[in-house]
Design an enzyme around this catalytic site. Structure first.
Site, short mmCIF file in Angstrom:
data_model
loop_
_atom_site.label_atom_id
_atom_site.label_comp_id
_atom_site.label_asym_id
_atom_site.label_seq_id
_atom_site.Cartn_x
_atom_site.Cartn_y
_atom_site.Cartn_z
N HIS A 241 31.54 -57.73 19.95
CA HIS A 241 30.56 -58.65 20.53
C HIS A 241 29.38 -58.79 19.60
CE1 HIS A 241 27.85 -60.53 23.46
NE2 HIS A 241 28.97 -60.94 24.02
N GLU A 300 36.47 -60.35 27.84
CA GLU A 300 37.71 -61.12 27.88
C GLU A 300 38.95 -60.27 28.12
OE1 GLU A 300 36.99 -63.90 28.30
OE2 GLU A 300 35.89 -64.94 26.73
N1 COA Z 1 38.88 -56.93 15.72
C1 COA Z 1 38.81 -56.48 14.47
N2 COA Z 1 37.71 -56.51 13.69
C2 COA Z 1 36.61 -57.05 14.24
C3 COA Z 1 36.60 -57.54 15.57
C4 COA Z 1 37.79 -57.46 16.31
N3 COA Z 1 37.86 -57.92 17.57
N4 COA Z 1 35.38 -58.03 15.84
C5 COA Z 1 34.64 -57.86 14.74
N5 COA Z 1 35.39 -57.28 13.77
C6 COA Z 1 34.95 -56.90 12.43
C7 COA Z 1 34.92 -58.14 11.54
O1 COA Z 1 36.14 -58.34 10.89
C8 COA Z 1 33.79 -57.81 10.59
O2 COA Z 1 34.31 -56.96 9.59
P1 COA Z 1 33.88 -57.19 8.04
O3 COA Z 1 32.40 -56.91 8.03
O4 COA Z 1 34.70 -56.16 7.32
O5 COA Z 1 34.21 -58.59 7.73
C9 COA Z 1 32.83 -56.97 11.44
O6 COA Z 1 33.62 -56.42 12.52
C10 COA Z 1 31.70 -57.76 12.02
O7 COA Z 1 32.23 -58.95 12.58
P2 COA Z 1 31.40 -60.28 12.77
O8 COA Z 1 32.34 -61.43 12.68
O9 COA Z 1 30.22 -60.29 11.87
O10 COA Z 1 30.87 -60.09 14.21
P3 COA Z 1 30.33 -61.25 15.12
O11 COA Z 1 29.16 -60.73 15.82
O12 COA Z 1 30.15 -62.51 14.37
O13 COA Z 1 31.58 -61.47 16.08
C11 COA Z 1 33.00 -61.72 17.88
C12 COA Z 1 31.61 -61.27 17.43
C13 COA Z 1 33.09 -61.65 19.40
C14 COA Z 1 33.22 -63.17 17.46
C15 COA Z 1 34.06 -60.80 17.23
O14 COA Z 1 33.86 -59.45 17.62
C16 COA Z 1 35.48 -61.24 17.53
O15 COA Z 1 36.00 -62.11 16.82
N6 COA Z 1 36.15 -60.67 18.58
C17 COA Z 1 37.47 -61.08 18.93
C18 COA Z 1 37.43 -62.33 19.77
C19 COA Z 1 36.91 -62.09 21.16
O16 COA Z 1 37.27 -61.13 21.82
N7 COA Z 1 36.05 -63.02 21.60
C20 COA Z 1 35.44 -62.96 22.93
C21 COA Z 1 33.99 -62.64 22.80
S1 COA Z 1 33.23 -62.29 24.37
#
Ligand code: COA
Length: 358
Positions: A241, A300
């Site tokens: 998140h 989710e």
């Molecule tokens: N699985 C694996 N790795 C994950 C991850 C996940 N669900 N969520 C984040 N990461 C990793 C990213 O790959 C990134 O790694 P890196 O620095 O080596 O590239 C790091 O954690 C930070 O991710 P980032 O994209 O900067 O975090 P964010 O704050 O932009 O993303 C979400 C938040 C929710 C978009 C992200 O956690 C995600 O894509 N989750 C899966 C989708 C999901 O469940 N969405 C519903 C949200 S309520």
């Protein structure tokens, strides 16, 4: 430039506070933990206070709005070929725009009425008329199946709608506020929000959570399957998140609802055991993969199990999310229009520069 606007404050709101460090969600002064037994209509009243004066008996006016919105349905076969969220958004676009309570109520009723109708149309059935006197959650389930839902089913859907009703400045709410800041109406704000919601990084994750559970199949396959997915560079849906650095409190609220449904026999215990094994394995792997970035279960993951148990097809999960989040979108759009300014940030130009004249 702050990529993704992380930690940038772009609005002041009285509506909700997402405390990422402590894993706490507060909606207008009430903690999510204390909203457990509330009906969605009660949370709407909480969100609408001061923004939509004169809403009176919200349960009754929302019931009337469901009946009114049914008139905007169209039996257009082109719609049934679209994913439900796109078809629902196309129907929402047919609603009149405006800033008043009537517009907000129609928008609240729209996903609740259009989604069951679209699901029935696509399986060759006629839509079912809304019942104005019903509570919102029960009417949604009845319009889907044609049968009165059991009380534990209505309670589970209510718990879901309450849990997702509002959540700070998430991507779809921000989209709604940007549109509201231009002076466009609530329907325009809702359309922007719906478009933001459908992405898999926001409201589109729970369908893929079930795809993941299906692909894993048995608890003993979880570790191997998840390890391979991470090695391929994939994200595990239902984890991580932007704001929460501890467990998402909504995940616990929904896990409780899922366990209650399981006790009443509405969820196969094997399905729940698989989900719990996958969750435990994923949390363990993510802790080792990113020790500096806590990646916990988000809303989710258990949404997926809950909506599956209530009989919604996974392609329609985002539509059900919209049924709940519409309350937050309406209140935020109105708050922005009443108290905010045009949202117009700057960009840094990094493209080619024009050649100087010789
Ligand atoms: N699985 C694996 N790795 C994950 C991850 C996940 N669900 N969520 C984040 N990461 C990793 C990213 O790959 C990134 O790694 P890196 O620095 O080596 O590239 C790091 O954690 C930070 O991710 P980032 O994209 O900067 O975090 P964010 O704050 O932009 O993303 C979400 C938040 C929710 C978009 C992200 O956690 C995600 O894509 N989750 C899966 C989708 C999901 O469940 N969405 C519903 C949200 S309520």
């Amino acid at each position: 430039m702050v990529n993704g606007l992380e930690d940038v404050i772009a609005a002041e709101t009285v509506l909700s506070d997402v405390d990422g460090a402590n894993g706490r969600l507060v909606v207008r002064g009430v903690s999510l933990d204390d909203l457990g037994g509330s009906r969605y209509e009660d949370v709407l009243a909480l969100l609408f206070g001061g923004f939509f004066p004169g809403y009176g008996n919200l349960a009754a006016s929302l019931g009337a709005a469901r009946v009114e919105v049914f008139e905007y349905l169209t039996r257009d076969p082109a719609l049934f070929r679209l994913p439900p969220i796109d078809a629902m958004r196309a129907l929402v676009a047919r609603l009149p725009d405006g800033d008043d309570l009537g517009t907000a109520l129609r928008l609240l009723a729209a996903p609740a009425v259009f989604t069951p109708a679209l699901l029935r149309f696509s399986s060759g059935k006629d839509p079912i008329l809304p019942e104005a006197s019903s509570d919102h959650a029960s009417d949604i389930l009845r319009m889907c199946s044609g049968k009165a839902p059991r009380s534990e089913q209505s309670a589970a859907l209510d718990r879901y709608l309450v849990t997702v009703a509002d959540h700070g400045l998430n991507a779809s709410t921000f989209a709604a506020r940007v549109v509201a800041s231009t002076g466009a109406g609530l329907t325009s704000s809702a359309l922007a929000a719906l478009s933001a919601l459908k992405g898999p990084l926001h409201g589109g994750a729970p369908g893929p959570v079930l795809d993941m559970l299906d692909a894993i199949g048995q608890p003993e396959n979880a570790l191997g399957w998840l390890t391979s997915a991470l090695e391929r560079g994939e994200r595990l849906m239902g984890f991580g998140h932007r704001i929460y650095r501890v467990r998402d409190p909504r995940a616990d609220a929904l896990k409780t609802a899922v366990r209650m449904l399981a006790q009443s026999g509405a969820i196969d215990p094997a399905r729940l055991a698989l989900a719990e094994a996958v969750e435990a394995a994923a949390l363990d792997l993510l802790k080792h993969k990113k020790p500096d970035r806590p990646l916990e279960t988000n809303v989710e993951f258990y949404t997926a199990l809950l909506l599956e148990a209530l009989g919604f097809p996974r392609a329609a999960f985002t539509c059900v999310f919209a049924m709940g989040r519409m309350g937050g979108w309406m209140a935020h759009a109105r708050e922005q229009a009443l108290t905010g300014r045009l949202i117009r940030p700057k960009s840094v130009y990094v493209g080619p520069v024009p050649r100087e004249a010789a």
